[in-house]
Design a protein around this motif. Structure first.
Motif, PDB file in Angstrom:
ATOM      1  N   LEU A 141     144.188   1.727  64.444  1.00  0.00           N
ATOM      2  CA  LEU A 141     142.787   1.359  64.432  1.00  0.00           C
ATOM      3  C   LEU A 141     142.125   1.434  65.489  1.00  0.00           C
ATOM      4  O   LEU A 141     142.565   1.045  66.380  1.00  0.00           O
ATOM      5  CB  LEU A 141     142.766  -0.208  63.893  1.00  0.00           C
ATOM      6  CG  LEU A 141     141.530  -0.937  63.548  1.00  0.00           C
ATOM      7  CD1 LEU A 141     140.835  -0.197  62.548  1.00  0.00           C
ATOM      8  CD2 LEU A 141     141.679  -2.365  63.111  1.00  0.00           C
ATOM      9  N   SER A 196     134.147  -1.977  62.038  1.00  0.00           N
ATOM     10  CA  SER A 196     133.131  -1.577  61.080  1.00  0.00           C
ATOM     11  C   SER A 196     132.302  -2.568  61.262  1.00  0.00           C
ATOM     12  O   SER A 196     132.394  -3.899  61.462  1.00  0.00           O
ATOM     13  CB  SER A 196     133.841  -1.140  59.710  1.00  0.00           C
ATOM     14  OG  SER A 196     134.114  -2.111  59.285  1.00  0.00           O
ATOM     15  N   THR A 250     138.812  10.863  62.247  1.00  0.00           N
ATOM     16  CA  THR A 250     139.359  10.943  60.928  1.00  0.00           C
ATOM     17  C   THR A 250     139.750   9.400  60.477  1.00  0.00           C
ATOM     18  O   THR A 250     140.571   9.100  61.447  1.00  0.00           O
ATOM     19  CB  THR A 250     140.523  11.883  60.820  1.00  0.00           C
ATOM     20  OG1 THR A 250     140.123  12.976  61.266  1.00  0.00           O
ATOM     21  CG2 THR A 250     141.151  12.080  59.652  1.00  0.00           C
ATOM     22  N   VAL A 251     139.430   8.922  59.555  1.00  0.00           N
ATOM     23  CA  VAL A 251     139.708   7.580  59.230  1.00  0.00           C
ATOM     24  C   VAL A 251     140.124   7.376  57.611  1.00  0.00           C
ATOM     25  O   VAL A 251     140.409   8.387  56.934  1.00  0.00           O
ATOM     26  CB  VAL A 251     138.533   6.902  59.213  1.00  0.00           C
ATOM     27  CG1 VAL A 251     137.958   6.565  60.691  1.00  0.00           C
ATOM     28  CG2 VAL A 251     137.413   7.262  58.225  1.00  0.00           C
ATOM     29  N   CYS A 305     139.692   5.159  54.451  1.00  0.00           N
ATOM     30  CA  CYS A 305     138.631   4.144  53.738  1.00  0.00           C
ATOM     31  C   CYS A 305     139.071   3.667  52.533  1.00  0.00           C
ATOM     32  O   CYS A 305     140.067   4.196  51.737  1.00  0.00           O
ATOM     33  CB  CYS A 305     137.419   4.940  53.623  1.00  0.00           C
ATOM     34  SG  CYS A 305     136.672   5.350  55.316  1.00  0.00           S
ATOM     35  N   CYS A 308     133.728   8.124  52.457  1.00  0.00           N
ATOM     36  CA  CYS A 308     134.115   7.172  53.554  1.00  0.00           C
ATOM     37  C   CYS A 308     132.842   6.936  54.157  1.00  0.00           C
ATOM     38  O   CYS A 308     132.112   8.102  54.288  1.00  0.00           O
ATOM     39  CB  CYS A 308     134.986   7.750  54.417  1.00  0.00           C
ATOM     40  SG  CYS A 308     136.570   7.432  54.190  1.00  0.00           S
ATOM     41  N   ASN A 354     130.810   4.066  57.295  1.00  0.00           N
ATOM     42  CA  ASN A 354     131.265   2.955  58.427  1.00  0.00           C
ATOM     43  C   ASN A 354     131.489   1.571  57.463  1.00  0.00           C
ATOM     44  O   ASN A 354     132.384   1.029  58.067  1.00  0.00           O
ATOM     45  CB  ASN A 354     130.142   2.709  59.276  1.00  0.00           C
ATOM     46  CG  ASN A 354     130.717   2.015  60.406  1.00  0.00           C
ATOM     47  OD1 ASN A 354     131.399   2.364  61.091  1.00  0.00           O
ATOM     48  ND2 ASN A 354     129.851   1.074  60.584  1.00  0.00           N
ATOM     49  N   LEU A 400     135.363   1.761  55.859  1.00  0.00           N
ATOM     50  CA  LEU A 400     136.150   1.874  56.835  1.00  0.00           C
ATOM     51  C   LEU A 400     137.553   1.090  56.846  1.00  0.00           C
ATOM     52  O   LEU A 400     137.329  -0.185  57.257  1.00  0.00           O
ATOM     53  CB  LEU A 400     135.901   2.252  58.473  1.00  0.00           C
ATOM     54  CG  LEU A 400     136.764   2.337  59.629  1.00  0.00           C
ATOM     55  CD1 LEU A 400     137.425   3.556  59.624  1.00  0.00           C
ATOM     56  CD2 LEU A 400     135.854   2.156  60.914  1.00  0.00           C
ATOM     57  N   THR A 460     141.521   3.945  61.398  1.00  0.00           N
ATOM     58  CA  THR A 460     141.465   5.250  62.269  1.00  0.00           C
ATOM     59  C   THR A 460     142.978   5.668  62.560  1.00  0.00           C
ATOM     60  O   THR A 460     143.675   5.211  62.625  1.00  0.00           O
ATOM     61  CB  THR A 460     140.701   5.271  63.728  1.00  0.00           C
ATOM     62  OG1 THR A 460     139.348   4.470  63.458  1.00  0.00           O
ATOM     63  CG2 THR A 460     140.533   6.641  64.077  1.00  0.00           C
TER      64      THR A 460
END
Length: 192
Positions: free
Chosen positions: A19, A23, A121-122, A124, A132, A134, A137, A140
């Motif tokens: 992470l 967010s 690249t996350v 979600c 995805c 913010n 989220l 990460t």
């Protein structure tokens, strides 16, 4: 050493779950009832961060029962002092509780999906087939896992189902959406 504990402690290194940034989530804490006062037949699920044998883990709870298999383990130190395994565990667990709480404590219609937020690249949590942002989220991915995000989520899915050594599959062979309910669908002997 217990084989399961070895798998748990090794998964974070293999999957490289990390992470990096907070967010802008606000609002609900742990899940309660259904939005708008409706009643659902699906049991309410919440998440809890616990200290495991060799690190930190996010587990699911229903009533007084806690899942035996963690959803995520947090052992990586690669993101520095601000995002220790303990900090990541508590933040991701908090975010899961917010997402599920906004869904009335239910996991149905919620999925994990990879995406891009702020150039990273996350993973979600999304409702239905959305993408995805913010606001969705969860965490990460490390640079290593950012190259194959669906594979990383598939490893999480396999691990949470007790299949830590599943055979590798081409990135294109994995779905884009991974139902959250499948990750915490408990077997009867686990008390759910």
């Amino acid at each position: 050493m217990n084989t399961k504990n070895t798998i748990v402690s090794g998964l974070a290194a293999v999957a490289g779950l990390s992470l990096m940034a907070c967010s802008s989530l606000t609002g609900m804490g742990p899940a309660g009832g259904s939005p708008g006062g409706g009643v659902s037949n699906e049991p309410t699920t919440t998440f809890k961060c616990i200290q495991a044998d060799r690190g930190w883990a996010t587990v699911a709870e229903r009533g007084n029962a806690v899942s035996k298999n963690p959803l995520f383990t947090w052992n990586s130190e690669e993101f520095g002092d601000n995002w220790t395994p303990e900090n990541r565990c508590y933040e991701v667990t908090r975010r899961l509780n917010v997402f599920v709480g906004k869904n009335g404590g239910r996991l149905s219609n919620l999925s994990l999906t990879p995406g891009q937020v702020n150039g990273l690249t996350v993973v979600c949590v999304v409702n239905q087939q959305s993408s995805c942002t913010n606001d969705s989220l969860l965490f990460t991915l490390s640079q290593k896992n950012a190259a194959t995000p669906r594979t990383a989520i598939a490893k999480i899915t396999d691990f949470s189902k007790g299949k830590a050594n599943a055979s590798p599959v081409d990135e294109n062979g994995y779905p884009q959406y991974f139902p959250l309910q499948d990750l915490v669908n408990f077997s009867p002997e686990e008390g759910f």
